[in-house]
Design an enzyme around this catalytic site. Structure first.
Site, PDB file in Angstrom:
ATOM      1  CG  ASP A 222     -19.725 -19.986 -26.444  1.00 44.24           C
ATOM      2  OD1 ASP A 222     -20.001 -19.278 -25.469  1.00 44.24           O
ATOM      3  OD2 ASP A 222     -20.370 -19.993 -27.502  1.00 44.24           O
TER       4      ASP A 222
ATOM      5  CG  ASN B 111     -31.989 -20.792 -27.208  1.00 42.21           C
ATOM      6  OD1 ASN B 111     -32.434 -21.881 -26.835  1.00 42.21           O
ATOM      7  ND2 ASN B 111     -31.069 -20.140 -26.531  1.00 42.21           N
TER       8      ASN B 111
ATOM      9  CG  HIS C 248     -35.629 -19.935 -25.104  1.00 45.62           C
ATOM     10  ND1 HIS C 248     -34.349 -19.475 -24.868  1.00 45.62           N
ATOM     11  CD2 HIS C 248     -36.240 -18.970 -25.832  1.00 45.62           C
ATOM     12  CE1 HIS C 248     -34.199 -18.283 -25.419  1.00 45.62           C
ATOM     13  NE2 HIS C 248     -35.332 -17.952 -26.008  1.00 45.62           N
TER      14      HIS C 248
ATOM     15  CG  ASP D 103     -33.691 -24.505 -21.147  1.00 47.06           C
ATOM     16  OD1 ASP D 103     -32.786 -23.683 -21.420  1.00 47.06           O
ATOM     17  OD2 ASP D 103     -34.737 -24.190 -20.555  1.00 47.06           O
TER      18      ASP D 103
ATOM     19  CD  GLU E 136     -24.103 -19.051 -25.676  1.00 45.52           C
ATOM     20  OE1 GLU E 136     -23.853 -18.326 -26.647  1.00 45.52           O
ATOM     21  OE2 GLU E 136     -24.869 -18.731 -24.750  1.00 45.52           O
TER      22      GLU E 136
END
Length: 347
Positions: free
Chosen positions: A207, A215, A220, A224, A250
């Site tokens: 994670d 973010n 975002h 990404d 994530e």
């Protein structure tokens, strides 16, 4: 050799109803074997590692047996560099075009499956010379097979990263456990990898630390990009026979092929360090927390994921950017606490 339209249509109908890659591979082999009637059929996966192509046997069909190695059980010990194979094999793998080898009496026909580069090589041993006349029809059949594989890829992979998705993990997990329990001696010899004593399957949950903050701060689009770059970092650190999945958001999951305890720890620590040392554009440094566990025989996916998740949660609670083994935590009486409070602060 004359191949009837009905015979071809029957094979196509059988292949296109299948949604499992291994069943599809077996269906192709069975269809070709029944259609051409060679003395023997062999299948070889074309695998690229560090820019060099290798061949790994995955199929063997004859009158007495039908043996198959699933894609998730790739055996690195059995892979042979393509450069060591005869020139005709190298040419087929480079050009993607079929080739007949022999003296016209007892030929071997090599048929590549391309996506668009060859990914599978079908070897038909002892075919009649007249079989060459049917090569265009056989190529058409292989193209149908390749097109169907593309559709399976779309369903099995995460659209952003191209990694395998959670649904595919569930299918793979059940297959791996089934393969571990193969009892037939002949199939064991054909299927199972060489193992070191004490080697086992391992599962890890990975994670990204503070991904929500990434973010929120950068947007975002950069979030990404972090996911894409991190996926590449993890893939480069893993072996060909290991499997990497994106579970969503994530969170990633790794399933290691049979690996001794100490080596598994080193693999996961190497993943963590590789991410920590990478500088992500605009974002800078990113770290991950990892919880991992040994996959016990007979375990179900939810139990194994629960153990890895517990170890991951402990890593998050105690500083992040670290690897935690669930069994070690239990031995030290450091049982991870239940999820409570504001998880957003941890994840």
């Amino acid at each position: 050799m004359r191949i009837t339209a009905k015979a071809m249509l029957d094979i196509v109908l059988n292949l296109t109803r299948l949604r499992d890659r291994d069943a599809l591979e077996l269906g192709l082999a069975a269809g070709l074997y029944g259609l051409v009637r060679p003395q023997r059929l062999s299948g070889w996966r074309v695998v690229e590692q560090q820019g060099e192509k290798h061949l790994a046997q995955c199929l063997q069909f004859d009158e007495e047996s039908q043996l198959h190695v699933p894609e998730i059980q790739l055996d690195m010990d059995q892979m042979q560099p393509l450069q060591h194979w005869p020139a005709a094999w190298r040419e087929v793998c480079e050009s993607g075009l079929p080739q007949c080898i022999g003296d016209g009496q007892d030929d071997t026909l090599l048929l590549p499956v391309c996506l668009p580069q060859p990914i599978l090589l079908i070897q038909l041993h002892g075919v009649a010379a007249a079989t060459q006349q049917a090569i265009p029809e056989l190529q058409g059949l292989l193209q149908v097979y390749a097109n169907h594989l593309r559709m399976l890829d779309y369903a099995e992979k995460d659209t952003l990263t191209g990694l395998l998705n959670r649904k595919t993990f569930e299918t793979h997990f059940n297959k791996l456990l089934a393969l571990e329990s193969i009892s037939d001696e002949k199939n064991q010899r054909f299927h199972q990898r060489k193992r070191h004593d004490g080697a086992a399957l391992w599962l890890a949950e990975i994670d990204i630390d503070f991904f929500k903050s990434i973010n929120d701060r950068f947007g975002h689009l950069y979030g990404d990009e972090v996911l894409l770059l991190l996926s590449g970092i993890l893939k480069r650190q893993l072996r060909l026979q290991d499997n990497l999945y994106r579970f969503g958001g994530e969170e990633f999951v790794v399933v290691l092929s049979p690996t001794p305890d100490d080596d598994a720890q080193r693999v996961f620590e190497r993943l963590r360090q590789a991410v920590q040392e990478h500088v992500f554009p605009q974002v800078g440094k990113v770290t991950v927390s990892i919880g991992y566990t040994r996959i016990q025989a007979g375990a179900d996916a939810s139990t194994v994921l629960g153990a890895a998740d517990g170890a991951l949660y402990y890593a998050k609670q105690h500083g992040r950017n670290q690897c935690c083994n669930y069994a070690t935590l239990l031995q030290q009486h450091l049982t991870p606490e239940k999820h409570q409070g504001n998880d957003a602060e941890l994840f």
